[in-house]
Design a protein around this motif. Structure first.
Motif, PDB file in Angstrom:
ATOM      1  N   ASN A  79     -10.815 -10.468  14.064  1.00  0.00           N
ATOM      2  CA  ASN A  79     -12.195 -10.690  13.621  1.00  0.00           C
ATOM      3  C   ASN A  79     -12.484 -12.175  13.350  1.00  0.00           C
ATOM      4  O   ASN A  79     -13.009 -12.554  12.304  1.00  0.00           O
ATOM      5  N   GLY A 115     -16.456 -12.137  15.934  1.00  0.00           N
ATOM      6  CA  GLY A 115     -15.546 -11.000  15.844  1.00  0.00           C
ATOM      7  C   GLY A 115     -14.522 -10.901  16.964  1.00  0.00           C
ATOM      8  O   GLY A 115     -14.229  -9.796  17.433  1.00  0.00           O
ATOM      9  N   SER A 125     -10.802 -10.826  18.561  1.00  0.00           N
ATOM     10  CA  SER A 125      -9.449 -10.454  18.141  1.00  0.00           C
ATOM     11  C   SER A 125      -8.482 -10.606  19.313  1.00  0.00           C
ATOM     12  O   SER A 125      -8.861 -10.395  20.473  1.00  0.00           O
TER      13      SER A 125
END
Length: 329
Positions: A8, A25, A27
């Motif tokens: 995130n 966000g 990852s």
């Protein structure tokens, strides 16, 4: 344990009326020795995300993440001095434009020596021998003489090779290559990519390859992350992504490849990546998506609607077209 763990990640820059979110966000989990490619059009936040990992964004940038760790160390709480000890030694980056990334006031040898002087205990003669060895490894002829060359005295391909030599000087565990073939002709592009792949195999480095060239991805990467307007829209193995893309944006990128064209007119994606002032209320890709429905335009995935209870809008392709709206598991 992953070598690089990101969860995130968000990057925001100050603007007149608040903050603009350039990365939203993202990852990533990267294992030692793995090759992951990040793809997307210009403006998708690919470079900004990795510059945030490297700690090379301006102080005005606001970087947040649930997890941001390298080799088991938390980069969020690390002091600037400790981070400088990692950057350039265990974690290195190759930038887009070699002619502007190299310092024009210093020779190539001086710039390689600077990295070795900062991160190793080698003496002066040992550093020079190491610099010659590095230039030889990246395929520069007459490396001893090239140490005294200034960047303007080298071609684009040679400058990129010199940058790679600087990046691998301290045997990093992670190498981030930010569009390393930009502004190079096709034959030199192939040579640089072959060089990176060979160095990665020989040294066992993890490699993050940032690019918008899907052909490069197919030949190099093991996994692919697709970003759009700062958001991560899909992640899959290279085989699965090319064989069965699950997001309309990924499918549109692949359809634009010349080798996949089924007509004389090359398919393209209409419009541009939304910027600060033209971001739609719903899905960021909806204004350009041929399969967008009213629900896509009304609210972002994961924020409203009975079927949109997850972060990613996923449409499995059926005969080359997205099927009924589904949600990522």
């Amino acid at each position: 344990m992953p070598l690089l763990e990101i969860q995130n990640l968000t990057v925001e820059f100050p603007v007149r009326h608040g903050f603009f979110r350039a990365v939203d966000g993202v990852s990533l989990s990267l294992d030692p020795g793995e090759i992951v490619s990040i793809v997307g059009e210009s403006g998708s936040g690919k470079s900004v995300a990795m510059l945030a990992v490297m700690g090379l964004l301006p102080k005005t940038a606001r970087v947040t993440a649930d997890v941001l760790a390298f080799d088991g160390r938390d980069l969020r709480t690390m002091t600037s001095r400790a981070r400088r000890g990692i950057i350039g030694r265990d974690m290195a980056m190759i930038f887009q434009e070699p002619m502007t990334s190299l310092n024009p006031c210093f020779t190539v040898g001086f710039q390689i020596d600077e990295a070795l002087r900062t991160h190793t205990d080698l003496g002066r003669a040992q550093r020079r021998a190491r610099a010659v060895e590095l230039l030889e490894q990246v395929g520069i002829t007459d490396p001893a003489r090239r140490l005294s060359a200034f960047p303007h005295q080298m071609s684009g391909g040679m400058s990129q090779r010199a940058m790679i030599a600087m990046a691998i000087a301290c045997n990093p565990k992670l190498l981030i290559a930010d569009e390393p073939t930009t502004a190079l002709d096709v034959t030199i592009q192939a040579q640089i990519l072959d060089l990176l792949a060979r160095l990665q195999r020989e040294r066992g480095m993890a490699l993050v390859l940032i690019t918008h060239d899907m052909g490069v991805v197919a030949e190099t990467a093991q996994r692919v992350i697709v970003q759009y307007a700062g958001q991560q829209v899909e992640m899959a193995s290279t085989r699965d992504l090319f064989g069965e893309p699950r997001h309309p944006y990924t499918a549109a990128l692949l359809a634009a490849l010349p080798e996949r064209a089924t007509s004389r007119v090359l398919p393209s994606i209409p419009g541009v990546v939304p910027g600060q002032y033209d971001r739609p209320a719903g899905c960021l890709f909806s204004p350009r998506c041929a399969f967008a429905v009213e629900a896509c335009r009304a609210a972002p995935p994961g924020r409203a609607g009975p079927a949109m209870n997850n972060a990613l809008c996923i449409r499995p392709l059926v005969d080359g077209k997205p099927s009924d709206l589904e949600v990522a598991a």
